[in-house]
Write a protein that holds these residues in place. Structure first.
Motif, PDB file in Angstrom:
ATOM      1  N   PHE A 139       0.774  -1.215  -0.104  1.00 31.10           N
ATOM      2  CA  PHE A 139       0.086  -0.101  -0.008  1.00 31.10           C
ATOM      3  C   PHE A 139       0.917   1.350   0.026  1.00 31.10           C
ATOM      4  CE2 PHE A 139      -2.553  -3.374   2.505  1.00 31.10           C
ATOM      5  CZ  PHE A 139      -3.624  -3.298   1.566  1.00 31.10           C
ATOM      6  N   SER A 140       2.031   1.210  -1.010  1.00 24.53           N
ATOM      7  CA  SER A 140       2.961   2.266  -0.781  1.00 24.53           C
ATOM      8  C   SER A 140       2.793   3.234  -1.987  1.00 24.53           C
ATOM      9  CB  SER A 140       4.283   1.678  -0.498  1.00 24.53           C
ATOM     10  OG  SER A 140       4.747   0.979  -1.626  1.00 24.53           O
ATOM     11  N   ASP A 141       2.227   2.688  -3.318  1.00 22.17           N
ATOM     12  CA  ASP A 141       2.436   3.449  -4.485  1.00 22.17           C
ATOM     13  C   ASP A 141       0.873   3.727  -4.948  1.00 22.17           C
ATOM     14  OD1 ASP A 141       3.088   4.638  -6.880  1.00 22.17           O
ATOM     15  OD2 ASP A 141       3.961   2.777  -7.510  1.00 22.17           O
ATOM     16  N   PRO A 142       0.281   4.719  -4.618  1.00 19.64           N
ATOM     17  CA  PRO A 142      -1.200   4.963  -5.003  1.00 19.64           C
ATOM     18  C   PRO A 142      -1.501   5.105  -6.429  1.00 19.64           C
ATOM     19  CG  PRO A 142      -0.122   6.966  -4.153  1.00 19.64           C
ATOM     20  CD  PRO A 142       0.809   5.979  -3.838  1.00 19.64           C
ATOM     21  N   VAL A 143      -2.695   4.418  -6.686  1.00 20.19           N
ATOM     22  CA  VAL A 143      -3.074   4.591  -8.136  1.00 20.19           C
ATOM     23  C   VAL A 143      -3.822   6.001  -8.560  1.00 20.19           C
ATOM     24  CG1 VAL A 143      -4.736   3.328 -10.077  1.00 20.19           C
ATOM     25  CG2 VAL A 143      -3.339   1.852  -8.300  1.00 20.19           C
ATOM     26  N   PHE A 144      -3.489   6.523  -9.611  1.00 15.30           N
ATOM     27  CA  PHE A 144      -4.263   7.781  -9.850  1.00 15.30           C
ATOM     28  C   PHE A 144      -4.963   7.445 -11.304  1.00 15.30           C
ATOM     29  CE2 PHE A 144      -0.926   9.622  -7.167  1.00 15.30           C
ATOM     30  CZ  PHE A 144      -1.727  10.404  -6.417  1.00 15.30           C
ATOM     31  N   PRO A 145      -6.277   7.484 -11.324  1.00 14.16           N
ATOM     32  CA  PRO A 145      -6.980   7.252 -12.638  1.00 14.16           C
ATOM     33  C   PRO A 145      -6.594   8.173 -13.443  1.00 14.16           C
ATOM     34  CG  PRO A 145      -8.567   6.970 -10.705  1.00 14.16           C
ATOM     35  CD  PRO A 145      -7.390   7.464 -10.430  1.00 14.16           C
ATOM     36  N   GLN A 146      -6.598   8.013 -15.004  1.00 12.99           N
ATOM     37  CA  GLN A 146      -6.015   8.928 -15.779  1.00 12.99           C
ATOM     38  C   GLN A 146      -7.659   9.590 -16.214  1.00 12.99           C
ATOM     39  OE1 GLN A 146      -2.835   9.691 -16.825  1.00 12.99           O
ATOM     40  NE2 GLN A 146      -2.719   8.635 -14.835  1.00 12.99           N
ATOM     41  N   TYR A 147      -7.830  10.640 -15.733  1.00  9.71           N
ATOM     42  CA  TYR A 147      -8.942  11.608 -16.071  1.00  9.71           C
ATOM     43  C   TYR A 147      -8.894  12.506 -17.315  1.00  9.71           C
ATOM     44  CZ  TYR A 147     -10.853   9.810 -11.618  1.00  9.71           C
ATOM     45  OH  TYR A 147     -11.258   8.929 -10.720  1.00  9.71           O
ATOM     46  N   PRO A 148      -9.477  12.299 -18.359  1.00  6.07           N
ATOM     47  CA  PRO A 148      -9.604  13.596 -19.476  1.00  6.07           C
ATOM     48  C   PRO A 148     -10.011  14.702 -18.724  1.00  6.07           C
ATOM     49  CG  PRO A 148     -10.909  11.610 -20.149  1.00  6.07           C
ATOM     50  CD  PRO A 148     -10.550  11.291 -18.625  1.00  6.07           C
ATOM     51  N   GLY A 149      -9.235  15.819 -19.222  1.00  5.76           N
ATOM     52  CA  GLY A 149      -9.827  17.154 -18.560  1.00  5.76           C
ATOM     53  C   GLY A 149      -8.878  17.289 -17.450  1.00  5.76           C
ATOM     54  N   TYR A 150      -7.833  16.728 -17.188  1.00  6.35           N
ATOM     55  CA  TYR A 150      -7.234  16.986 -15.761  1.00  6.35           C
ATOM     56  C   TYR A 150      -6.674  18.420 -15.770  1.00  6.35           C
ATOM     57  CZ  TYR A 150      -3.213  16.477 -12.263  1.00  6.35           C
ATOM     58  OH  TYR A 150      -2.523  16.998 -11.201  1.00  6.35           O
ATOM     59  N   ALA A 151      -6.094  18.395 -16.999  1.00  8.66           N
ATOM     60  CA  ALA A 151      -5.233  19.877 -17.111  1.00  8.66           C
ATOM     61  C   ALA A 151      -6.300  20.861 -16.902  1.00  8.66           C
ATOM     62  CB  ALA A 151      -4.787  19.973 -18.332  1.00  8.66           C
ATOM     63  N   ASP A 152      -7.646  21.009 -17.102  1.00 12.08           N
ATOM     64  CA  ASP A 152      -8.589  21.970 -16.985  1.00 12.08           C
ATOM     65  C   ASP A 152      -8.761  22.100 -15.514  1.00 12.08           C
ATOM     66  OD1 ASP A 152      -8.957  22.390 -19.516  1.00 12.08           O
ATOM     67  OD2 ASP A 152     -10.500  20.953 -19.703  1.00 12.08           O
ATOM     68  N   LEU A 153      -9.000  20.874 -14.803  1.00 13.69           N
ATOM     69  CA  LEU A 153      -9.196  20.947 -13.217  1.00 13.69           C
ATOM     70  C   LEU A 153      -8.033  21.508 -12.657  1.00 13.69           C
ATOM     71  CD1 LEU A 153     -10.323  19.618 -10.729  1.00 13.69           C
ATOM     72  CD2 LEU A 153      -8.483  17.897 -10.740  1.00 13.69           C
ATOM     73  N   VAL A 154      -6.950  21.512 -13.170  1.00  8.93           N
ATOM     74  CA  VAL A 154      -5.649  22.026 -12.483  1.00  8.93           C
ATOM     75  C   VAL A 154      -5.611  23.530 -12.814  1.00  8.93           C
ATOM     76  CG1 VAL A 154      -3.059  22.063 -12.189  1.00  8.93           C
ATOM     77  CG2 VAL A 154      -4.177  20.069 -12.292  1.00  8.93           C
ATOM     78  N   ARG A 155      -5.783  23.945 -14.162  1.00 11.70           N
ATOM     79  CA  ARG A 155      -5.730  25.443 -14.435  1.00 11.70           C
ATOM     80  C   ARG A 155      -6.863  26.292 -13.739  1.00 11.70           C
ATOM     81  NH1 ARG A 155      -4.423  23.421 -19.876  1.00 11.70           N
ATOM     82  NH2 ARG A 155      -6.576  23.087 -20.134  1.00 11.70           N
ATOM     83  N   ALA A 156      -8.024  25.624 -13.305  1.00 15.28           N
ATOM     84  CA  ALA A 156      -9.045  26.261 -12.420  1.00 15.28           C
ATOM     85  C   ALA A 156      -8.838  26.228 -11.031  1.00 15.28           C
ATOM     86  CB  ALA A 156     -10.346  25.542 -12.888  1.00 15.28           C
ATOM     87  N   GLY A 157      -7.642  25.820 -10.622  1.00  9.74           N
ATOM     88  CA  GLY A 157      -7.190  25.703  -9.271  1.00  9.74           C
ATOM     89  C   GLY A 157      -7.667  24.654  -8.483  1.00  9.74           C
ATOM     90  N   GLY A 158      -7.934  23.448  -9.170  1.00  9.29           N
ATOM     91  CA  GLY A 158      -8.601  22.304  -8.482  1.00  9.29           C
ATOM     92  C   GLY A 158      -7.420  21.501  -8.394  1.00  9.29           C
ATOM     93  N   LYS A 159      -7.430  20.389  -7.490  1.00 11.08           N
ATOM     94  CA  LYS A 159      -6.189  19.537  -6.983  1.00 11.08           C
ATOM     95  C   LYS A 159      -6.762  18.131  -6.971  1.00 11.08           C
ATOM     96  CE  LYS A 159      -2.592  19.465  -3.389  1.00 11.08           C
ATOM     97  NZ  LYS A 159      -2.112  19.988  -2.137  1.00 11.08           N
ATOM     98  N   LEU A 160      -5.866  17.239  -7.424  1.00  7.56           N
ATOM     99  CA  LEU A 160      -5.987  15.764  -7.320  1.00  7.56           C
ATOM    100  C   LEU A 160      -5.053  15.051  -6.381  1.00  7.56           C
ATOM    101  CD1 LEU A 160      -7.376  13.677  -9.976  1.00  7.56           C
ATOM    102  CD2 LEU A 160      -5.377  12.703  -8.629  1.00  7.56           C
ATOM    103  N   VAL A 161      -5.431  14.329  -5.382  1.00  6.37           N
ATOM    104  CA  VAL A 161      -4.598  13.807  -4.454  1.00  6.37           C
ATOM    105  C   VAL A 161      -4.903  12.339  -4.159  1.00  6.37           C
ATOM    106  CG1 VAL A 161      -3.631  15.716  -3.519  1.00  6.37           C
ATOM    107  CG2 VAL A 161      -5.740  14.546  -2.334  1.00  6.37           C
ATOM    108  N   ALA A 162      -3.996  11.465  -3.660  1.00  2.36           N
ATOM    109  CA  ALA A 162      -4.362  10.193  -3.055  1.00  2.36           C
ATOM    110  C   ALA A 162      -4.874  10.434  -1.716  1.00  2.36           C
ATOM    111  CB  ALA A 162      -3.231   9.300  -3.183  1.00  2.36           C
ATOM    112  N   SER A 163      -5.714   9.421  -1.201  1.00  3.63           N
ATOM    113  CA  SER A 163      -6.181   9.552   0.170  1.00  3.63           C
ATOM    114  C   SER A 163      -5.050   9.876   1.208  1.00  3.63           C
ATOM    115  CB  SER A 163      -7.037   8.430   0.676  1.00  3.63           C
ATOM    116  OG  SER A 163      -6.582   7.144   0.294  1.00  3.63           O
TER     117      SER A 163
END
Length: 506
Positions: A139-163
């Motif tokens: 349980f040391s290397d979290p999986v991040f799904p590859q979401y379309p539009g991730y760049a839009d999320l980040v540009r709008a100030g959003g953030k994606l993290v593992a739990s």
């Protein structure tokens, strides 16, 4: 032997302590600045607690402190591991904040060259070891799904993290939070941030059955799941003993009725029908890939509207509406998403081994081929510790370390490599069928933790007595019952001084 252990969680620390007792020269590498693995301050998410009661989630020779609550917090577990290090004087053998960047077999394949780097310092010169123990955790290397539009999320100030990266509630305070997943970490995080976030939405592709900590608010779950009887309610690959054969034979109706009754009570107690959160399938499916306790206050917050759950759905893409990042779901919903927390599982990999060695460890589907979850078939002087996700992580870690000590001491009468390959292939095939592929690449033994511990200690010839095991059918597992196993192994090894010590795939 001079032995390198990579990882200082439960498995790494137990291995270091036990191998030290057999007079091996042990060095433990840990890239975090503290011990603990998933319980490290660098990785534990806010709201993390154990799934076990404190009495069953402890090493055999060091009980959890009496003043700890029944289900200790992540911080308390890490403090307990620090106490373990101090009690057994392991500190001189730890290299914290030191990452193993590469481990290579020597040219003669008679040992390992380990290259490490202390955080913030240059890479050190390779160091030779006779044996390598991989205890880096599953349980040391979290999986991040590859979401379309991730760049839009980040540009709008959003953030994606593992739990595991949500270490403080301040990251979620006043924000629109989307939690992806429905396992332990996802529900824990959602319940923790619900009171402080602007909105909390859980997106669950598959709902899982959850077990209340107290059935009908009365019976502690430890009497149902943390005993041999609880484990025997689910069919193991090979039925052992008369009770298991009865429960899955003539007594099958009794067994099925017990599980159905627990499922009915859990459904009523957690108000799953009212909340439209009854999972598909039967309650017995709770053991297919993980057995998860219900998180305190999670369903209450769903009922109050503090947490919204979109079941049978997933994020299709991210978009923006004005300045607001939005998660577009497969059910058509559009959810404000300032912070996206992924409780979407982990990769099982060993990054410091090269591709050639990794290929020798896995089958064509990438499943680890480890006999007893410990010994690879074709890589010498290498063992794994903690690659058996278990209900009883401390006890499982010690059992594995005892097996390694017996192996290095020449005290095991192992089957041939061909027989071991056949055994592991059949085990992984069974896992695949039982879990629908959710067996963490062959590293998840839940709910059959005690079966795996028995197999490990039986092969080392140092299991506890049948009478002691009989008590565990009705009472929760008490790790202290196993505290005399190591002295017995020492005596066993001392009685065969002429036997060749191993440490390779021989």
């Amino acid at each position: 032997m001079k032995i390198a252990v990579v990882g200082a969680g439960f498995a790494g620390l137990a291995t270091a302590k036990i191998l030290r007792e057999f007079e091996h020269d042990v060095t433990v590498f840990e890239k975090a600045p503290d011990v603990g693995g998933v319980w490290s301050a660098t990785r534990r998410y806010s709201g993390l607690r154990t799934q076990n009661n404190k009495d069953s989630y402890a090493f055999t020779d060091l009980p959890m402190p009496r003043d700890y609550p029944e289900w200790p917090t992540g911080e308390q577990v890490q403090a307990y591991l620090e106490r373990y290090v101090s009690t057994f004087e392991l500190r001189p053998y730890l290299r914290l904040a030191t990452e193993v960047v590469r481990a290579e077999l020597t040219d003669a394949e008679d040992g390992w060259m380990v290259t490490a780097r202390r955080i913030g310092a240059p890479v050190s010169a390779p160091e030779r070891f006779d044996h390598l123990v991989v205890a880096n955790g599953v349980f040391s290397d979290p999986v991040f799904p590859q979401y379309p539009g991730y760049a839009d999320l980040v540009r709008a100030g959003g953030k994606l993290v593992a739990s595991s990266q949500l270490n403080t509630l301040d990251d979620a305070r006043g924000k629109n939070v989307v939690v992806v997943g429905y396992g332990k970490s996802a529900c824990d995080v959602a319940a923790e941030i619900g009171p402080v976030a602007e909105s909390t939405t859980v997106v669950a592709r598959h709902l899982l059955w959850k077990m209340p900590k107290r059935i009908a608010n009365v019976l502690n779950m430890k009497y149902l799941l943390l005993s041999r009887l609880g484990e025997a309610l689910f069919r193991y690959q090979e039925l052992t003993g008369g009770m298991e054969k009865f429960l899955h034979g003539r007594g099958n109706k009794v067994r099925a009725s017990m599980l159905a009754s627990i499922g009915s009570v859990a459904t009523w107690q957690l108000k799953l029908k009212k909340l439209d959160l009854v999972p598909h399938g039967e309650f017995a499916d709770i053991a297919n890939s993980q057995v998860s306790l219900s998180t305190d206050s999670f369903y209450e917050q769903v009922a109050d509207g503090a947490i919204a759950v979109h079941r049978d759905a997933e994020i299709e893409r991210f978009e923006t509406e004005g300045d607001q990042p939005v998660a577009v779901l497969s059910n058509g919903a559009r959810i404000p998403a300032d912070l996206v927390v992924c409780g979407t599982g982990f990769h099982q990999r060993v990054p410091f081994l090269d591709d050639a060695i990794s290929a020798r460890l896995q089958d064509e589907q990438g499943n680890y081929q480890l006999y007893r979850q410990i010994l690879p078939h074709g890589v010498p002087h290498l063992t794994f510790s903690g690659y058996n996700s278990s209900f009883f992580s401390p006890l499982s870690a010690e059992a594995g370390a005892i097996w390694i000590a017996a192996y290095l001491g020449g005290a095991l009468d192992l089957p041939s490599v061909e027989e071991r390959r056949k055994h592991v292939a059949e085990r992984v095939a069974w896992m695949e069928e039982r879990t629908g592929g959710k067996h963490a690449r062959g590293t998840n033994v839940i709910p059959f933790s005690m079966h795996q511990i028995d197999e490990t200690l039986d092969e080392a010839g140092v299991n506890i007595s049948p009478r002691a095991r009989a008590v565990q059918w009705l009472l929760p597992i008490d790790p202290s019952v196993y505290k005399n196993v190591v002295p017995r192994l020492k005596e066993k090894i001392s009685l065969q001084p002429g036997k060749e010590r191993v440490g390779s795939d021989s």
